[in-house]
Scaffold this motif. Sequence first.
Motif, mmCIF file in Angstrom:
data_model
loop_
_atom_site.group_PDB
_atom_site.id
_atom_site.type_symbol
_atom_site.label_atom_id
_atom_site.label_comp_id
_atom_site.label_asym_id
_atom_site.label_seq_id
_atom_site.Cartn_x
_atom_site.Cartn_y
_atom_site.Cartn_z
ATOM 1 N N ASP A 60 0.813 -1.218 0.000
ATOM 2 C CA ASP A 60 0.000 0.000 0.000
ATOM 3 C C ASP A 60 0.846 1.267 0.000
ATOM 4 O O ASP A 60 0.394 2.307 -0.490
ATOM 5 C CB ASP A 60 -0.913 0.001 1.227
ATOM 6 C CG ASP A 60 -1.859 -1.192 1.223
ATOM 7 O OD1 ASP A 60 -2.698 -1.266 0.313
ATOM 8 O OD2 ASP A 60 -1.734 -2.044 2.116
ATOM 9 N N ILE A 61 2.047 1.189 0.571
ATOM 10 C CA ILE A 61 2.904 2.363 0.632
ATOM 11 C C ILE A 61 4.361 1.929 0.714
ATOM 12 O O ILE A 61 4.679 0.887 1.282
ATOM 13 C CB ILE A 61 2.555 3.258 1.847
ATOM 14 C CG1 ILE A 61 3.360 4.565 1.802
ATOM 15 C CG2 ILE A 61 2.740 2.520 3.163
ATOM 16 C CD1 ILE A 61 2.858 5.639 2.751
ATOM 17 N N VAL A 62 5.224 2.744 0.126
ATOM 18 C CA VAL A 62 6.661 2.499 0.170
ATOM 19 C C VAL A 62 7.317 3.618 0.973
ATOM 20 O O VAL A 62 7.064 4.795 0.724
ATOM 21 C CB VAL A 62 7.266 2.455 -1.248
ATOM 22 C CG1 VAL A 62 8.796 2.402 -1.186
ATOM 23 C CG2 VAL A 62 6.717 1.266 -2.025
ATOM 24 N N ASN A 63 8.124 3.238 1.936
ATOM 25 C CA ASN A 63 8.984 4.206 2.610
ATOM 26 C C ASN A 63 10.307 4.172 1.868
ATOM 27 O O ASN A 63 11.056 3.196 1.958
ATOM 28 C CB ASN A 63 9.188 3.848 4.086
ATOM 29 C CG ASN A 63 10.182 4.768 4.767
ATOM 30 O OD1 ASN A 63 11.316 4.387 5.009
ATOM 31 N ND2 ASN A 63 9.763 5.983 5.046
ATOM 32 N N GLY A 64 10.598 5.231 1.134
ATOM 33 C CA GLY A 64 11.785 5.255 0.292
ATOM 34 C C GLY A 64 13.025 5.709 1.022
ATOM 35 O O GLY A 64 12.964 6.296 2.107
ATOM 36 N N HIS A 65 14.169 5.448 0.402
ATOM 37 C CA HIS A 65 15.450 5.869 0.973
ATOM 38 C C HIS A 65 15.572 7.391 0.853
ATOM 39 O O HIS A 65 15.899 8.069 1.816
ATOM 40 C CB HIS A 65 16.587 5.164 0.245
ATOM 41 C CG HIS A 65 17.909 5.268 0.930
ATOM 42 N ND1 HIS A 65 18.092 4.922 2.252
ATOM 43 C CD2 HIS A 65 19.128 5.661 0.474
ATOM 44 C CE1 HIS A 65 19.360 5.101 2.586
ATOM 45 N NE2 HIS A 65 20.012 5.565 1.539
ATOM 46 N N GLY A 66 15.348 7.934 -0.336
ATOM 47 C CA GLY A 66 15.179 9.371 -0.536
ATOM 48 C C GLY A 66 16.253 10.253 0.049
ATOM 49 O O GLY A 66 15.970 11.114 0.879
ATOM 50 N N THR A 67 17.485 10.098 -0.417
ATOM 51 C CA THR A 67 18.594 10.874 0.155
ATOM 52 C C THR A 67 18.676 12.304 -0.353
ATOM 53 O O THR A 67 19.404 13.121 0.207
ATOM 54 C CB THR A 67 19.933 10.190 -0.137
ATOM 55 O OG1 THR A 67 20.109 10.081 -1.552
ATOM 56 C CG2 THR A 67 19.985 8.808 0.497
ATOM 57 N N ALA A 68 17.972 12.631 -1.423
ATOM 58 C CA ALA A 68 18.046 13.947 -2.074
ATOM 59 C C ALA A 68 19.337 14.133 -2.848
ATOM 60 O O ALA A 68 19.793 15.262 -3.053
ATOM 61 C CB ALA A 68 17.846 15.091 -1.075
#
Length: 409
Positions: free
Chosen positions: A298-306
Amino acid sequence: MTRRVVVTGMSGITALGNDWQTIKTRMQAGETGIVRMSEWDGKYDLRTRLAAPVQGFSLKGQFNRKQLRSMGRVAQMAVAATDDALEMAGLRDDTAMFEGGRLGIAYGSSFGSTPPVLGFTRLMEHGDSNAITATSYIQMMSHTAAVNIGVLYGISGRIIPTSTACTSGSMGIGYAYEAIKFGKQDVMIAGGAEELCPTMVAVFDTLFATSVSNDAPDATPRPYDANRDGLVIGEGAGTLILEDYEHAKARGAKMYGEIVGFATNSDGAHVTQPAADKMGRALQQSLDDAGLSSNDIDIVNGHGTATDHGDLAESKATRTVFDRAVPIHTLKGHFGHSLGACGAVEAWLGLEMMHEGHFVPTANLKNVDPECADLDYIMGSERVMTAEHMMSNNFAFGGINTSLIFKRI
């Protein structure tokens, strides 16, 4: 025969507080833990002046001097998070469990505490060992968090130290899950920790990967955003208490979620440039381990380092595996990149959000980079939704990829 693995305790230390209610309130108010480190001015030759420090943290008064002398800051934060998680799980004073060999530890950090390194540097440069103490190595070794937790509580089960940079925390959780799933342990203390140090910042600063929006700490980092200019280093710790479902049920423990999938692999290609195809393979292997399809998430918590390469590779890998615009957010806009702690902190807070059905937006994300893949980026305001399954992904230098899948209970 495999066993179900549930979460019976969880806690952490972060730049926005050390309990869920405080953290939630501050995130909902639009706050982040990013600050300008004015004390670095004129002291360190760094382009960035930004970080996400944990403010006012201390274990003095909670443990005695003898207990604390082998702990640097990273181990102290790991112990603080673990103590609260054990309390939540109802195991804080269960010495029979600690000593019985069926409770173990899987815990990691990129490095240990860095201040003791100075003593060894002085020895190498000047031949002077006066700055080295009996606990210098214990504080700086990469498995300091796991060892100090074990010694403090008298734990005699297996120790699995994970020192894999940004996947240290998630890998600790994954290996703990496998230890219980395959019957090697009944309970595991799992997670990761990291302390803020200019040396950690310098690693990324020399690669021109840090944010230099030094006069706008409230507006950076900007994961997945077209105007992102790099990451911000943070610190903290996160601990989950994992337990065999039947063991937890027999003692009447409250369960906060279940881990149903885990996978880890490596790119085998480049030390600092991520490979989207191998990232995607880890995500798919996690789904396979859970016996789920991508439509079940339902949802992904991403790594998202920018970072440019990181955000693009991650988003493309996610889109390839899901083949739809799956909802995704990351917490690094709020806490910075806490390296070895991030996977554990994100798992803890993700479980809290699953329980309440409210998922915070990615902080500072206003204009999604058109080069990022077509996903349902949570931005602007929180998303109210019921999530039965959450995937949490982390990726590290060396091309090390991890993916965890949690189920709501």
